[in-house]
Design a protein around this motif. Structure first.
Motif, PDB file in Angstrom:
ATOM      1  N   LYS A 285      -8.427  13.614  -5.813  1.00  0.00           N
ATOM      2  CA  LYS A 285      -7.431  14.626  -6.178  1.00  0.00           C
ATOM      3  C   LYS A 285      -7.078  15.528  -5.011  1.00  0.00           C
ATOM      4  CE  LYS A 285      -6.104  18.059  -9.555  1.00  0.00           C
ATOM      5  NZ  LYS A 285      -6.445  18.735 -10.800  1.00  0.00           N
ATOM      6  N   GLU A 286      -8.068  15.949  -4.209  1.00  0.00           N
ATOM      7  CA  GLU A 286      -7.771  16.853  -3.099  1.00  0.00           C
ATOM      8  C   GLU A 286      -6.879  16.176  -2.053  1.00  0.00           C
ATOM      9  OE1 GLU A 286     -11.939  15.162  -2.262  1.00  0.00           O
ATOM     10  OE2 GLU A 286     -10.824  15.857  -4.020  1.00  0.00           O
ATOM     11  N   VAL A 287      -7.026  14.884  -1.863  1.00  0.00           N
ATOM     12  CA  VAL A 287      -6.160  14.142  -0.941  1.00  0.00           C
ATOM     13  C   VAL A 287      -4.759  14.021  -1.534  1.00  0.00           C
ATOM     14  CG1 VAL A 287      -5.775  11.892   0.145  1.00  0.00           C
ATOM     15  CG2 VAL A 287      -8.080  12.879   0.100  1.00  0.00           C
TER      16      VAL A 287
ATOM     17  N   GLN B 161       1.696  18.377  -1.000  1.00  0.00           N
ATOM     18  CA  GLN B 161       2.076  19.573  -0.241  1.00  0.00           C
ATOM     19  C   GLN B 161       2.798  19.182   1.049  1.00  0.00           C
ATOM     20  OE1 GLN B 161       1.974  22.725  -1.103  1.00  0.00           O
ATOM     21  NE2 GLN B 161       2.801  23.405   0.836  1.00  0.00           N
ATOM     22  N   SER B 162       2.290  18.179   1.723  1.00  0.00           N
ATOM     23  CA  SER B 162       2.916  17.703   2.954  1.00  0.00           C
ATOM     24  C   SER B 162       4.325  17.184   2.680  1.00  0.00           C
ATOM     25  CB  SER B 162       2.057  16.606   3.576  1.00  0.00           C
ATOM     26  OG  SER B 162       2.653  16.089   4.727  1.00  0.00           O
ATOM     27  N   ASN B 163       4.498  16.475   1.585  1.00  0.00           N
ATOM     28  CA  ASN B 163       5.819  15.957   1.212  1.00  0.00           C
ATOM     29  C   ASN B 163       6.790  17.094   0.912  1.00  0.00           C
ATOM     30  OD1 ASN B 163       4.960  13.342   1.508  1.00  0.00           O
ATOM     31  ND2 ASN B 163       4.651  12.981  -0.662  1.00  0.00           N
TER      32      ASN B 163
ATOM     33  N   SER C 158      10.135  17.890   3.050  1.00  0.00           N
ATOM     34  CA  SER C 158      11.423  17.959   2.359  1.00  0.00           C
ATOM     35  C   SER C 158      12.150  19.253   2.698  1.00  0.00           C
ATOM     36  CB  SER C 158      11.195  17.860   0.850  1.00  0.00           C
ATOM     37  OG  SER C 158      12.399  18.031   0.159  1.00  0.00           O
ATOM     38  N   ARG C 159      11.405  20.371   2.715  1.00  0.00           N
ATOM     39  CA  ARG C 159      12.017  21.660   3.051  1.00  0.00           C
ATOM     40  C   ARG C 159      12.540  21.663   4.484  1.00  0.00           C
ATOM     41  NH1 ARG C 159       7.281  24.549   1.516  1.00  0.00           N
ATOM     42  NH2 ARG C 159       7.137  24.170  -0.683  1.00  0.00           N
TER      43      ARG C 159
END
Length: 77
Positions: free
Chosen positions: A45-47, A53-55, A59-60
């Motif tokens: 889950k942590e991965v 979050q990285s995605n 995207s931002r």
């Protein structure tokens, strides 16, 4: 949430193609084996959360880059 008790060597089926097998326990740690089709992505889950979050960050930054490029083109004309 479904809560199940399993012993070493016992398993749980998820759908038709995913099997979780209890391999053993060591103190507070449970070792689980996962048999799943290759196309099914399996993450701790942590991965998984770090990937999400990285995605979102990528995207931002992609959206910001597009907005800035539009402003640059407008000032050049």
């Amino acid at each position: 949430m479904l809560v199940l008790s399993r012993k070493k060597g016992e398993s749980i089926m998820i759908g038709e193609g995913i099997e979780l097998i209890v391999l053993g326990t060591e103190g507070d740690t449970v070792k689980i084996g996962i048999n799943a089709p290759k196309q099914v992505e399996v993450y701790r889950k942590e991965v998984y959360l770090a990937i999400q979050q990285s995605n979102r960050e990528a995207s931002r930054s992609s959206l910001i880059g597009r907005d800035l490029s539009g402003l640059i083109r407008k000032t050049e004309k």
